[in-house]
Design a protein around this motif. Structure first.
Motif, PDB file in Angstrom:
ATOM      1  N   ALA A   1      28.436  19.197  11.380  1.00  0.00           N
ATOM      2  CA  ALA A   1      27.136  18.894  11.984  1.00  0.00           C
ATOM      3  C   ALA A   1      27.220  17.667  12.871  1.00  0.00           C
ATOM      4  O   ALA A   1      26.695  17.646  13.995  1.00  0.00           O
ATOM      5  CB  ALA A   1      26.082  18.684  10.896  1.00  0.00           C
ATOM      6  N   GLY A   2      27.924  16.618  12.380  1.00  0.00           N
ATOM      7  CA  GLY A   2      28.088  15.413  13.180  1.00  0.00           C
ATOM      8  C   GLY A   2      28.876  15.667  14.444  1.00  0.00           C
ATOM      9  O   GLY A   2      28.514  15.202  15.538  1.00  0.00           O
TER      10      GLY A   2
ATOM     11  N   SER B   1      29.250  18.522  15.984  1.00  0.00           N
ATOM     12  CA  SER B   1      28.471  19.398  16.864  1.00  0.00           C
ATOM     13  C   SER B   1      27.448  18.594  17.674  1.00  0.00           C
ATOM     14  O   SER B   1      27.282  18.812  18.878  1.00  0.00           O
ATOM     15  CB  SER B   1      27.764  20.463  16.027  1.00  0.00           C
ATOM     16  OG  SER B   1      26.918  21.256  16.827  1.00  0.00           O
ATOM     17  N   LEU B   2      26.772  17.666  17.018  1.00  0.00           N
ATOM     18  CA  LEU B   2      25.795  16.831  17.727  1.00  0.00           C
ATOM     19  C   LEU B   2      26.471  15.994  18.803  1.00  0.00           C
ATOM     20  O   LEU B   2      25.931  15.811  19.902  1.00  0.00           O
ATOM     21  CB  LEU B   2      25.037  15.929  16.735  1.00  0.00           C
ATOM     22  CG  LEU B   2      24.069  16.633  15.778  1.00  0.00           C
ATOM     23  CD1 LEU B   2      23.542  15.635  14.755  1.00  0.00           C
ATOM     24  CD2 LEU B   2      22.907  17.262  16.542  1.00  0.00           C
TER      25      LEU B   2
ATOM     26  N   THR C   1      21.549  17.567  22.246  1.00  0.00           N
ATOM     27  CA  THR C   1      21.120  16.588  21.241  1.00  0.00           C
ATOM     28  C   THR C   1      20.070  15.641  21.813  1.00  0.00           C
ATOM     29  O   THR C   1      19.071  15.319  21.147  1.00  0.00           O
ATOM     30  CB  THR C   1      22.329  15.773  20.731  1.00  0.00           C
ATOM     31  OG1 THR C   1      23.292  16.669  20.173  1.00  0.00           O
ATOM     32  CG2 THR C   1      21.898  14.768  19.679  1.00  0.00           C
TER      33      THR C   1
ATOM     34  N   GLN D   1      23.964  23.641   7.872  1.00  0.00           N
ATOM     35  CA  GLN D   1      24.433  22.827   8.996  1.00  0.00           C
ATOM     36  C   GLN D   1      23.348  22.702  10.053  1.00  0.00           C
ATOM     37  O   GLN D   1      23.114  21.615  10.595  1.00  0.00           O
ATOM     38  CB  GLN D   1      25.688  23.452   9.613  1.00  0.00           C
ATOM     39  CG  GLN D   1      26.224  22.675  10.814  1.00  0.00           C
ATOM     40  CD  GLN D   1      27.444  23.339  11.438  1.00  0.00           C
ATOM     41  OE1 GLN D   1      28.148  24.099  10.785  1.00  0.00           O
ATOM     42  NE2 GLN D   1      27.688  23.037  12.714  1.00  0.00           N
ATOM     43  N   GLN D   2      22.664  23.817  10.350  1.00  0.00           N
ATOM     44  CA  GLN D   2      21.563  23.776  11.316  1.00  0.00           C
ATOM     45  C   GLN D   2      20.474  22.806  10.865  1.00  0.00           C
ATOM     46  O   GLN D   2      19.994  21.969  11.637  1.00  0.00           O
ATOM     47  CB  GLN D   2      20.945  25.173  11.444  1.00  0.00           C
ATOM     48  CG  GLN D   2      21.601  26.051  12.476  1.00  0.00           C
ATOM     49  CD  GLN D   2      20.851  27.346  12.641  1.00  0.00           C
ATOM     50  OE1 GLN D   2      21.419  28.323  13.061  1.00  0.00           O
ATOM     51  NE2 GLN D   2      19.582  27.377  12.324  1.00  0.00           N
TER      52      GLN D   2
ATOM     53  N   GLU E   1      21.575  19.156  11.148  1.00  0.00           N
ATOM     54  CA  GLU E   1      21.548  18.653  12.523  1.00  0.00           C
ATOM     55  C   GLU E   1      20.131  18.272  12.932  1.00  0.00           C
ATOM     56  O   GLU E   1      19.905  17.230  13.564  1.00  0.00           O
ATOM     57  CB  GLU E   1      22.111  19.720  13.469  1.00  0.00           C
ATOM     58  CG  GLU E   1      23.612  19.950  13.312  1.00  0.00           C
ATOM     59  CD  GLU E   1      24.119  21.048  14.228  1.00  0.00           C
ATOM     60  OE1 GLU E   1      23.360  21.448  15.143  1.00  0.00           O
ATOM     61  OE2 GLU E   1      25.265  21.500  14.054  1.00  0.00           O
TER      62      GLU E   1
END
Length: 461
Positions: free
Chosen positions: A7-8, A10-11, A18, A341-342, A345
């Protein structure tokens, strides 16, 4: 790889998306926080207004029951019954009044230059108003009339011969606190010697006529109920009153007080009504309620619109990341962890937005709320100032004037609020913000559950 770490990453990898999500959340957080802050500030201002005005309940004649010719005589209640109502635990203090003609004779004279004798009081005649507690009279409660010297008539002076006179009458007759003055009753024979216990100032000109009694305000005499009633038409008969005022300890105790009063008075309440005098509070807090309703509506509209925008952003993100999800699912990743995870985020972005909004939202809300409230208060004050009383001797109904619309003096509409952010407000905004974020992931989460890794990897959809 741990879904938290993913998640981190991906952001960080999708900075543009983001930032767009962060900006959306920031707008939502500021608007929701502003609504909560304005609600809190106006609620505190309303509570302060209630405390400053106090909780006042009036026992008065019910004019709606006086409309037929068979009921021409106004009802009255024994003083003993009123005293029992005044002893209820909800009552802080109370007063009642009764009036009759009082005559100044000998060297003492009334102030000249006032209105003509509309009441037929005769030479030297004025209104002798017997009161239990003069500090509860409307003009003193509002601050319109003020003590110059001495003290108010209180319940302790009930059976004494004590007077409270206006300073112009005191100066004309060279009277000071402690001096004695002789009054003659309505029969022109009964006399009594009274002590001047206090001198007060009424700002109205001598030439003005009191709207209820038609005399000059300089010549109004207030006295203890026992002393003045001894001069009155009833003499030593049991005293009765037609009006009383009860100041309660707590504004929220009105229902309990009314129930107790009805239980004590019983049938004696016939022809009377118990009205909470909250007109001053309503007049002061009108602009606050208008601002609060506007802020609440804006908060809900922004919250719903923000949830819709976020749902679209998250749904678009799912479509753009189908290949990524397909690979992860093919590697054995659970769909529940993809949904987690979604959610993570969204929560991370929401927490960042809440933190940033808390830094400048209070100052922004103070400025915007104050500007909005200032306009509402100015409009309310202008409306109050435009009200004109009916002519003396007229009810005003034939002119389209409702006397009940008369503004309460010294109860100006509140035009200032103080915004303060406390932990409870921040927690509320956090709960709403995260709730909106979770709501925005519901539809995209459903699409994740329908993903098939084989279909994604072989057909790309």
């Amino acid at each position: 790889m741990n879904f938290v770490k993913r998640a981190g990453l991906s952001l960080w990898a999708r900075k543009s998306r983001t930032l767009i999500t962060l900006a959306t959340f920031l707008v939502i957080s500021v608007m929701v926080l502003a609504g909560i802050l304005i609600n809190g500030a106006t609620a505190r201002a309303e509570q302060d207004a209630k405390r400053s005005v106090g909780a006042e309940v009036n026992l008065d004649v019910d004019m709606s029951r006086m409309g037929n010719a068979a009921q021409l005589q106004a009802p009255s209640m024994d003083v003993a019954t009123v005293d029992k109502i005044g002893s209820l635990p909800q009552v802080q203090k109370y007063t009642y009044s009764m009036w009759d003609r009082a005559l100044l004779t000998g060297r003492n004279k009334l102030v000249d230059g006032g209105p003509k004798d509309a009441m037929g009081l005769g030479p030297g005649g004025t209104i002798g108003m017997g009161v239990l507690d003069s500090s509860l009279l409307p003009d003193f409660r509002s601050g319109k009339s003020t003590l110059v010297s001495g003290g108010h008539i209180t319940a302790a002076d009930k059976d004494k011969k004590q007077l409270l006179i206006e300073e112009r009458l005191a100066k004309l007759n060279d009277l000071e606190v402690g001096d004695r003055i002789t009054l003659t009753g309505n029969d022109g024979k009964t006399t009594g010697e009274f002590t001047v216990g206090g001198i007060y100032r009424d700002p109205r000109p001598t030439t003005d006529a009191d709207p209820e009694y038609g005399i000059s305000p300089a010549n109004m005499i207030h006295g203890s109920v026992g002393g003045l009633s001894a001069l009155g038409s009833e003499g030593n008969a049991q005293r009765k009153v037609g009006r009383a005022t009860f100041l309660l300890k707590d504004a929220d105790a009105q229902n309990a007080f009314k129930s107790g009063a009805k239980r004590i008075a019983g049938s004696a309440l016939a022809g009377f009504k118990l009205d909470a005098n909250d007109k001053a509070v309503q007049q002061m807090t009108g602009p606050l309620k208008s601002v609060r309703s506007t802020a609440t509506l804006a908060m809900w509209l922004m919250g719903l619109a923000g949830a819709a925008v976020l749902a679209l952003l998250v749904n678009l993100a799912v479509k753009q990341r189908r290949t990524e999800y397909g690979v992860l699912l093919a590697m054995g990743e659970k769909k529940s962890r993809l949904i987690a995870q979604q959610v993570l985020e969204i929560v991370i972005v929401a927490v960042l937005a809440l933190g940033v909004s808390s830094l400048f939202a209070p100052q922004l809300t103070q400025s915007a709320g104050q500007a909005l409230l200032g306009k509402e208060a100015a409009a309310a004050a202008q409306k109050l100032d435009s009200w004109k009383p009916p002519a003396l001797g007229s009810t005003g109904l034939d002119q389209g004037i409702d006397p009940d619309d008369r503004p309460v003096e010294n109860a100006d509409p509140i035009g200032e609020i103080t915004v303060a952010l406390d932990p409870a407000d921040f927690a509320a905004v956090g709960a709403i913000g995260i709730g909106i974020g979770l709501l925005a992931t519901v539809v995209p989460a459903a699409s994740v559950l329908r993903l098939s890794p084989r279909t994604i990897l072989t057909k790309g959809k």
